[in-house]
Structures are given as structure tokens and as C-alpha cells.
Design an enzyme around this catalytic site. Structure first.
Site, PDB file in Angstrom:
ATOM      1  N   SER A   1      -7.899   9.156   0.488  1.00 52.23           N
ATOM      2  CA  SER A   1      -8.095   9.486  -0.918  1.00 52.23           C
ATOM      3  C   SER A   1      -9.014  10.693  -1.088  1.00 52.23           C
ATOM      4  CB  SER A   1      -8.714   8.280  -1.644  1.00 52.23           C
ATOM      5  OG  SER A   1      -9.142   8.624  -2.938  1.00 52.23           O
TER       6      SER A   1
ATOM      7  N   TYR B   1      -6.101  14.570  -6.418  1.00 54.28           N
ATOM      8  CA  TYR B   1      -6.158  14.614  -7.872  1.00 54.28           C
ATOM      9  C   TYR B   1      -6.195  16.087  -8.282  1.00 54.28           C
ATOM     10  CZ  TYR B   1      -7.588   9.689  -7.690  1.00 54.28           C
ATOM     11  OH  TYR B   1      -7.644   8.350  -7.463  1.00 54.28           O
TER      12      TYR B   1
ATOM     13  N   THR C   1      -1.495  12.372  -7.109  1.00 56.58           N
ATOM     14  CA  THR C   1      -1.584  11.300  -8.099  1.00 56.58           C
ATOM     15  C   THR C   1      -1.567  11.896  -9.497  1.00 56.58           C
ATOM     16  OG1 THR C   1      -2.801   9.847  -6.602  1.00 56.58           O
ATOM     17  CG2 THR C   1      -2.995   9.398  -8.954  1.00 56.58           C
TER      18      THR C   1
ATOM     19  N   LYS D   1       2.874  10.611  -6.945  1.00 57.41           N
ATOM     20  CA  LYS D   1       2.505   9.202  -7.094  1.00 57.41           C
ATOM     21  C   LYS D   1       2.122   8.901  -8.547  1.00 57.41           C
ATOM     22  CE  LYS D   1      -0.692   5.693  -5.248  1.00 57.41           C
ATOM     23  NZ  LYS D   1      -1.507   5.399  -6.450  1.00 57.41           N
TER      24      LYS D   1
ATOM     25  N   HIS E   1      -0.568   2.565 -10.549  1.00 59.62           N
ATOM     26  CA  HIS E   1      -1.960   2.652 -10.078  1.00 59.62           C
ATOM     27  C   HIS E   1      -2.552   1.263  -9.833  1.00 59.62           C
ATOM     28  CE1 HIS E   1      -4.848   6.077  -9.661  1.00 59.62           C
ATOM     29  NE2 HIS E   1      -5.704   5.087  -9.492  1.00 59.62           N
TER      30      HIS E   1
END
Length: 388
Positions: free
Chosen positions: A110, A134, A160, A259, A283
Site C-alpha cells: 500500500s 492513491y 485505487t 481498483k 474498499h
């Protein structure tokens, strides 16, 4: 309940994790948004899907190997991105990377991992990790992250897109994560932490530095997670659009998965703009509560992209996957692969790297047994005909 000798299910690992972790950290991992309806509906959706049992077929050899994202997988499964996984066990993201490589699958680090992407890859560089991104307001820093990931050997980028704003997570509010950090809040959180001395020694003391390793260049003076948090919170960008996906494609030479897709038109648009695949995901029920479980959206989205995408376009399923049976059901409904989320983080918190390895071995065995009892010998042949 009798004393647990050996965890057999994700629920067992969850119970062990709940005992070991401070409440605020367990609730961060376990919780969803609002009333958590979608968080638990993701899991319950699997109970409505029934597999078709067949007998008297030669199932002495069952193949689970498959090729995804241009890589050979021992089974169609990857460890999905979990923020703050380094709080579940000492340098937790590195342990997840090692466990994934051992079992022949990929781990996705992440953006808000405690361990930076370089540290994760160095834990076992025989199989490069994926990297979850992100799209932050600071686009120059996004480019820097892309460069770091590429230099580390990452070939699959997971973008994401369902975090334009942060979902309201009531458990985090109750635990004092949100709002002004008053002295009373800080003291209550400290008491929660020190009531778990094994965790304090293993993670808080021996697991330092407890910072976001991928963001250390953006906030060079930060020395603790709260100091990073204010910068991260300010970086969520509500203006992100499809144009940004085009921009990412221009600046990333590897594979790109989108995603957070929960709508057929969005899936078609992602395929049209050149994504290599999508991840059907809400999520984990941590954003918009009251939406459909991902499993129920999967067949519709598969049908929608059937005529608009290339044969290599992949559809991954994320949300509520806890067992090998869940993976098989997902494949039968149209997924090419599944992401494991909370399940591997629970195993990590409970038993470290070995916990994740054992969970993956259990899931692989469950898949192998399921195929045999369905009269099937190849995971790549699973489809709607295998459902009642």
C-alpha cells in the site's frame, strides 16, 4: 469455546488478532464505514452461491497454476493492499512479501505501508511486489512514487479510485482516531496500547521506525504516524477523474489495474482507456456503506466488458474473500483472480509471517479439495457451469 490448538479459518485468525492487538488497531483493520452493512455483506454474499458437486471423474491430479499479470501464480490469488499493515506485526509488510513469495503469489504494498516499497521488495526480491497508488493532490510526488516503484522492479501498479473522500468509520471515531487530538483522547489511546505489552515490545519498540515509508520524502520532518496523518488527509483529491487515469498510463510503463470498480459503465471506461484490468471492490465496505457486495456485482461487470476489452483484460474480485471456496465461487462468477485483504492481515497479526504462510496453504488446499469434489481438474476451466 474450547482452547484453540491450531487456527483453521480466517475467523480463527481474527479471534487471535483481536486478543493480540490494541483495540484501536484491531478496529481500524476489522471495521467498515457507517453501520458496516457492506463490510459484512461482502462475506455473507458467498453463502448464497452453491457449487455443483460431480462424482466418478478422475481427479487424481488437480492444477491450480494460472498466469495473471504476465506472471505464473500457484493459485489465482494475491495479497491485496492493507494500509498500516506494519502495525499488525513487526515490519509487517516485509513479512507479507516473504510469505507471498514462498507460496507463489504476489503481494501488493500500500501507499500507506509502514515499510517503503524498497524495503518490501528487498525482503525477497525473487518476485517483485505490486504497488498500490492513491492519486494524491501532489502530482509531482505521485510521479516520484512511480519512479521509486519502477526502480524497485514493480511491474504491476494498482490504482485505487474509490477514495475521493474518506468514508466515515465510526469505530475510528470511537477510538479517538478522528477529530482534535485532546489530552484525554491521547491518554485513552496510550492506555489501550500499553495494555498489550507483547505488541508494544514486538511492534512499537522493535518495529521502529513507525512511519509511512513511501511518504518519508514528502514529510521529511515527521517522526511519528500522527505527524504523517495530517499530510495524508490533506492529499485525498476529490477532483480525480478519468483524465488522471490517462495521465497515469502515460507515466507508467508496466501493467495497470484499476481498483474500486463497482459499476458496469466504469468498468467499460477503464477498459476503453487502456487499463490492463480492474478490481471489483467496494474498499472492503470501508467507503460507501449500503452498496451491493462485490460478489453480486461481479457477473454483471464481467458481461459488460466482454465485448469491449481485449482477451488479456483481467477482472479481479476483492471483498469478503476468506477461504478457498470463496475463491472458487468468485472464479465461477467471472473473476480471473481474487485479492485477499483482512484475512491475511489477521493471520499476520496472529502469527506473523508463518501465519500468512499457513493461511495461504490452507486456502490452496481448500481450492484443491473443492475442485476434486466438483469433478474438475483445472482451475482455469471453472465457470458458470460449475454452479447450481
Amino acid at each position: 469455546m474450547s482452547k484453540l490448538i491450531e487456527p483453521a479459518t480466517t475467523a480463527d485468525y481474527r479471534n487471535l488478532a483481536k486478543k493480540r492487538l490494541p483495540q484501536q488497531i484491531f478496529d481500524y483493520l476489522d471495521g467498515g464505514s457507517y453501520q458496516e452493512q457492506t463490510r459484512f455483506a461482502n462475506e455473507h454474499a458467498f453463502t448464497a452461491v452453491q457449487l455443483k458437486q460431480r462424482v466418478l471423474r478422475d481427479v487424481s491430479s488437480v492444477n491450480l497454476n494460472t498466469t495473471l499479470q504476465g506472471q505464473l501464480f500457484s493459485m489465482p490469488l494475491a495479497l491485496g493492499p492493507v494500509g498500516l499493515a506494519g502495525l499488525m506485526a513487526r515490519r509487517g509488510e516485509t513479512l507479507a512479501q516473504r510469505a507471498a513469495v514462498k507460496q507463489g503469489v504476489s503481494f501488493c504494498a500500500s501507499t500507506v505501508s509502514l515499510c517503503g516499497i524498497e524495503e518490501v521488495a528487498a525482503a525477497d526480491n525473487s518476485r517483485a511486489p505490486w504497488f498500490q497508488l492513491y492519486v494524491m493532490k501532489d502530482r509531482d510526488y505521485v510521479l516520484r512514487l512511480l519512479q521509486r516503484a519502477e526502480q524497485t522492479g514493480v511491474t504491476t501498479l494498482v490504482v485505487t479510485v474509490d477514495l475521493a473522500v474518506l468514508g466515515s468509520r465510526y469505530r475510528d471515531v470511537r477510538n479517538g482516531f478522528d477529530g482534535v487530538q485532546t489530552l484525554a483522547k491521547r491518554w485513552a489511546r496510550v492506555k489501550d496500547l500499553v495494555s498489550h505489552p507483547a505488541w508494544v515490545i514486538d511492534v512499537a519498540v522493535k518495529g521502529k521506525p513507525l512511519v509511512f515509508g513511501n511518504l518519508n520524502e514528502a514529510v521529511p520532518d515527521a517522526r511519528s504516524l500522527p505527524q504523517f496523518k495530517s499530510w495524508v488527509d490533506a492529499q485525498f483529491d476529490a477532483s480525480v477523474s478519468w483524465d488522471d487515469l490517462i495521465w497515469l498510463k502515460h507515466n507508467w510503463s508496466g501493467k495497470l489495474l484499476v481498483k474500486g470498480i463497482m459499476d458496469s459503465e466504469d468498468a467499460q471506461q477503464a477498459a476503453k482507456l487502456g487499463a490492463d484490468g480492474i478490481i471489483v471492490s467496494n474498499h472492503g465496505g470501508r467507503q460507501l456503506d449500503g452498496v451491493k457486495p462485490t460478489l453480486e456485482k461481479l457477473p454483471e461487470i464481467r458481461a459488460a466488458v466482454a465485448g469491449t476489452s481485449s482477451d488479456s483484460f483481467e477482472i479481479w474480485m476483492d471483498g469478503g474473500v476468506n477461504s478457498g471456496l470463496d475463491v472458487v465461487k468468485s472464479l465461477a462468477l467471472g473473476a480471473d483472480g481474487c485479492l485477499l485483504g483482512r484475512a491475511w492481515a489477521f493471520a499476520l497479526a496472529a502469527q506473523g509471517e508463518q501465519g500468512v504462510v499457513k493461511l495461504l496453504q490452507r486456502i490452496e488446499n481448500e481450492m484443491r479439495v473443492a475442485l476434486a469434489l466438483m469433478g474438475e481438474t483445472d482451475i482455469n476451466q471453472i465457470g458458470p457451469d460449475n454452479l447450481e
